[in-house]
Design a protein around this motif. Structure first.
Motif, PDB file in Angstrom:
ATOM      1  N   GLN A  67      93.495  59.586  53.940  1.00 50.72           N
ATOM      2  CA  GLN A  67      94.413  59.288  55.219  1.00 50.72           C
ATOM      3  C   GLN A  67      93.557  57.415  55.159  1.00 50.72           C
ATOM      4  OE1 GLN A  67      96.981  59.167  56.865  1.00 50.72           O
ATOM      5  NE2 GLN A  67      97.647  61.653  54.891  1.00 50.72           N
ATOM      6  N   ARG A  68      92.092  58.409  55.364  1.00 49.80           N
ATOM      7  CA  ARG A  68      91.350  57.278  55.045  1.00 49.80           C
ATOM      8  C   ARG A  68      91.564  55.534  54.134  1.00 49.80           C
ATOM      9  NH1 ARG A  68      86.502  57.621  58.140  1.00 49.80           N
ATOM     10  NH2 ARG A  68      87.315  60.008  60.097  1.00 49.80           N
ATOM     11  N   CYS A  69      92.526  55.717  52.762  1.00 46.07           N
ATOM     12  CA  CYS A  69      92.156  54.906  51.990  1.00 46.07           C
ATOM     13  C   CYS A  69      93.653  53.973  52.311  1.00 46.07           C
ATOM     14  CB  CYS A  69      92.783  55.045  50.888  1.00 46.07           C
ATOM     15  SG  CYS A  69      90.950  55.742  49.957  1.00 46.07           S
ATOM     16  N   LEU A  70      94.406  54.959  52.851  1.00 45.90           N
ATOM     17  CA  LEU A  70      95.786  54.398  53.565  1.00 45.90           C
ATOM     18  C   LEU A  70      95.471  53.241  54.475  1.00 45.90           C
ATOM     19  CD1 LEU A  70      98.775  57.371  53.366  1.00 45.90           C
ATOM     20  CD2 LEU A  70      98.658  55.257  51.487  1.00 45.90           C
ATOM     21  N   SER A  71      94.193  53.668  55.588  1.00 42.40           N
ATOM     22  CA  SER A  71      94.117  52.624  56.866  1.00 42.40           C
ATOM     23  C   SER A  71      93.777  51.472  55.581  1.00 42.40           C
ATOM     24  CB  SER A  71      93.227  53.206  57.398  1.00 42.40           C
ATOM     25  OG  SER A  71      94.312  54.714  58.321  1.00 42.40           O
ATOM     26  N   VAL A  72      92.917  51.133  55.330  1.00 46.48           N
ATOM     27  CA  VAL A  72      91.124  50.884  54.909  1.00 46.48           C
ATOM     28  C   VAL A  72      93.003  48.977  53.906  1.00 46.48           C
ATOM     29  CG1 VAL A  72      89.495  50.255  52.850  1.00 46.48           C
ATOM     30  CG2 VAL A  72      89.562  51.472  54.804  1.00 46.48           C
ATOM     31  N   LEU A  73      93.469  50.304  52.688  1.00 44.04           N
ATOM     32  CA  LEU A  73      94.483  49.216  52.068  1.00 44.04           C
ATOM     33  C   LEU A  73      95.147  48.542  53.129  1.00 44.04           C
ATOM     34  CD1 LEU A  73      94.909  51.524  48.992  1.00 44.04           C
ATOM     35  CD2 LEU A  73      93.286  49.949  48.835  1.00 44.04           C
ATOM     36  N   GLY A  74      95.214  49.363  54.231  1.00 44.33           N
ATOM     37  CA  GLY A  74      96.580  48.277  54.782  1.00 44.33           C
ATOM     38  C   GLY A  74      95.962  47.888  55.652  1.00 44.33           C
ATOM     39  N   LEU A  75      95.233  47.844  56.011  1.00 47.12           N
ATOM     40  CA  LEU A  75      93.593  46.956  56.837  1.00 47.12           C
ATOM     41  C   LEU A  75      93.861  45.094  55.495  1.00 47.12           C
ATOM     42  CD1 LEU A  75      91.635  48.426  58.654  1.00 47.12           C
ATOM     43  CD2 LEU A  75      92.980  47.291  59.249  1.00 47.12           C
ATOM     44  N   VAL A  76      93.405  45.641  54.911  1.00 47.66           N
ATOM     45  CA  VAL A  76      92.981  44.786  53.557  1.00 47.66           C
ATOM     46  C   VAL A  76      94.388  43.684  53.548  1.00 47.66           C
ATOM     47  CG1 VAL A  76      93.104  44.248  51.035  1.00 47.66           C
ATOM     48  CG2 VAL A  76      91.205  46.251  52.541  1.00 47.66           C
ATOM     49  N   ALA A  77      95.532  44.322  53.014  1.00 45.71           N
ATOM     50  CA  ALA A  77      96.674  43.874  52.930  1.00 45.71           C
ATOM     51  C   ALA A  77      97.091  42.667  54.189  1.00 45.71           C
ATOM     52  CB  ALA A  77      98.195  44.998  52.946  1.00 45.71           C
ATOM     53  N   ASP A  78      97.257  43.662  55.329  1.00 53.90           N
ATOM     54  CA  ASP A  78      97.319  42.614  56.673  1.00 53.90           C
ATOM     55  C   ASP A  78      96.374  41.165  56.664  1.00 53.90           C
ATOM     56  OD1 ASP A  78      99.494  44.820  57.394  1.00 53.90           O
ATOM     57  OD2 ASP A  78      98.168  45.456  58.879  1.00 53.90           O
ATOM     58  N   SER A  79      95.754  41.304  56.233  1.00 57.20           N
ATOM     59  CA  SER A  79      94.381  40.742  56.448  1.00 57.20           C
ATOM     60  C   SER A  79      94.485  39.046  55.449  1.00 57.20           C
ATOM     61  CB  SER A  79      92.754  40.643  55.604  1.00 57.20           C
ATOM     62  OG  SER A  79      92.428  42.124  56.878  1.00 57.20           O
ATOM     63  N   GLU A  80      95.562  39.602  53.632  1.00 56.87           N
ATOM     64  CA  GLU A  80      96.070  38.441  53.325  1.00 56.87           C
ATOM     65  C   GLU A  80      97.006  38.177  53.545  1.00 56.87           C
ATOM     66  OE1 GLU A  80      96.516  41.169  49.541  1.00 56.87           O
ATOM     67  OE2 GLU A  80      94.447  41.446  49.433  1.00 56.87           O
ATOM     68  N   ARG A  81      97.971  39.096  54.657  1.00 57.31           N
ATOM     69  CA  ARG A  81      99.172  38.315  54.739  1.00 57.31           C
ATOM     70  C   ARG A  81      98.807  37.240  55.802  1.00 57.31           C
ATOM     71  NH1 ARG A  81     101.500  43.269  54.282  1.00 57.31           N
ATOM     72  NH2 ARG A  81     100.773  44.061  55.727  1.00 57.31           N
ATOM     73  N   LEU A  82      98.434  36.781  56.805  1.00 56.07           N
ATOM     74  CA  LEU A  82      97.588  36.491  58.005  1.00 56.07           C
ATOM     75  C   LEU A  82      96.510  35.156  57.187  1.00 56.07           C
ATOM     76  CD1 LEU A  82      96.612  36.245  61.078  1.00 56.07           C
ATOM     77  CD2 LEU A  82      94.639  37.193  60.752  1.00 56.07           C
ATOM     78  N   ALA A  83      95.954  35.034  55.978  1.00 54.33           N
ATOM     79  CA  ALA A  83      95.630  34.530  55.794  1.00 54.33           C
ATOM     80  C   ALA A  83      96.505  33.378  55.054  1.00 54.33           C
ATOM     81  CB  ALA A  83      94.359  34.582  54.539  1.00 54.33           C
ATOM     82  N   GLU A  84      96.950  34.342  54.194  1.00 56.46           N
ATOM     83  CA  GLU A  84      98.144  33.187  53.928  1.00 56.46           C
ATOM     84  C   GLU A  84      98.754  32.546  54.883  1.00 56.46           C
ATOM     85  OE1 GLU A  84     102.323  34.342  51.160  1.00 56.46           O
ATOM     86  OE2 GLU A  84     100.903  35.685  51.134  1.00 56.46           O
TER      87      GLU A  84
END
Length: 302
Positions: A67-84
């Motif tokens: 569950q923690r992995c899902l949260s962390v990976l989701g935050l990473v993906a959101d950060s990449e989308r925000l940067a793009e």
């Protein structure tokens, strides 16, 4: 160890239920999946999975860590989308899934031009006839056969997936050339093994042809059934029988005379093909540019 990659692999192992299935999903070897899991467990100092020769089970900590992995990976993906989005230019990784034959024969060659136009975009492609859940599997866009579109997703029509009926010269010299659809009942027909539940699963035993004299549903049989268009293609080229394959797979063979088109006065089945993506991801420049590119390449004529 790349921690984020190891976490991604661990998530796939949990979701697919095995290291072999996770390896297929991630495009790596089963050994590499095992290496990632061991590296994670060594880093954490605690076991994530109890593994035996027959099955694997999450430990209590492993379930919480998933569950923690899902949260962390989701935050990473959101950060990449925000940067793009802040950059305004297409960048980052674009994950695409497409059918095996179309992906190999049409998509892969076209990606060279897409990469030239969008040099900051890295393309991650998974070719499979499975219908992945785009959101859960982390795909930005899918090219998909058939009319079934999951709710909540946008579908943009592409050109139909069209087929050609053909055989090698050697086979036709040995068995004769069919002149009418009913003649196929007396020929060795090589058929594609569609998975259970596929809307075309009936095509394993009968082929549909339409002409001036109406529609014909012809029972077929032969020495080979296989779940690989590439396998059917090679068998037909070797003279094993008559085959019905995607145009892009056999066009060069037809031009070079290695295969001969049959019953050209009859229309073969066509499958609709769509470009599918989530509406909320369309704001990403990398996805918008790929959607425009795909419609330019394979969009259905108005």
């Amino acid at each position: 160890m790349d921690l984020f990659q190891a976490m991604s692999v661990y998530v796939k192992v949990v979701e697919t239920g095995s290291m072999t299935a996770a390896a297929l999903e991630c495009g790596v070897s089963t050994t590499m999946v095992g290496n990632h899991l061991r590296a994670l467990e060594q880093r954490l100092g605690v076991r994530l999975l109890n593994r035996t020769t027959r099955r694997q089970r999450l430990t209590e900590f492993g379930a919480e860590y998933y569950q923690r992995c899902l949260s962390v990976l989701g935050l990473v993906a959101d950060s990449e989308r925000l940067a793009e989005q802040a950059q305004g230019e297409p960048a980052g990784t674009l994950r695409i899934t497409a059918p095996l034959t179309f992906g190999t024969e049409r998509l892969a060659p076209a990606l060279s031009e897409f990469s030239r136009r969008c040099p900051q975009v890295k393309v991650d492609v998974v070719l499979t006839n499975r219908r992945h859940d785009l959101i859960d599997a982390g795909f930005d866009v899918a090219i998909r056969l058939g009319n079934l579109v999951p709710p909540g997703l946008v579908a943009r029509p592409l050109e139909d997936y069209t087929l050609t009926l053909c055989a090698s010269k050697a086979y036709l010299e040995r068995r004769g050339t069919p002149q009418h659809p009913e003649d196929l009942q007396h020929h060795d027909c090589l058929v594609f093994a569609y998975p259970a539940g596929d809307e075309w699963s009936s095509a394993e035993k009968q082929w549909r042809l339409s002409g001036a004299d109406g529609e014909r549903l012809v029972p077929v049989s032969g020495p080979l059934m296989i779940n690989s268009s590439a396998g059917l293609h090679q068998a037909a080229r070797a003279g094993m029988g008559v085959v019905m394959l995607h145009d892009a797979l056999v066009n060069e063979d037809l031009q070079q005379g290695r295969l001969v088109a049959l019953l050209q006065d009859y229309q073969l089945p066509r499958r609709p093909m769509n470009l599918i993506y989530a509406q909320d991801r369309y704001r990403l420049p990398k996805l918008r540019r790929f959607v425009d590119f795909a419609l330019e390449q394979w969009g259905r004529p108005e």
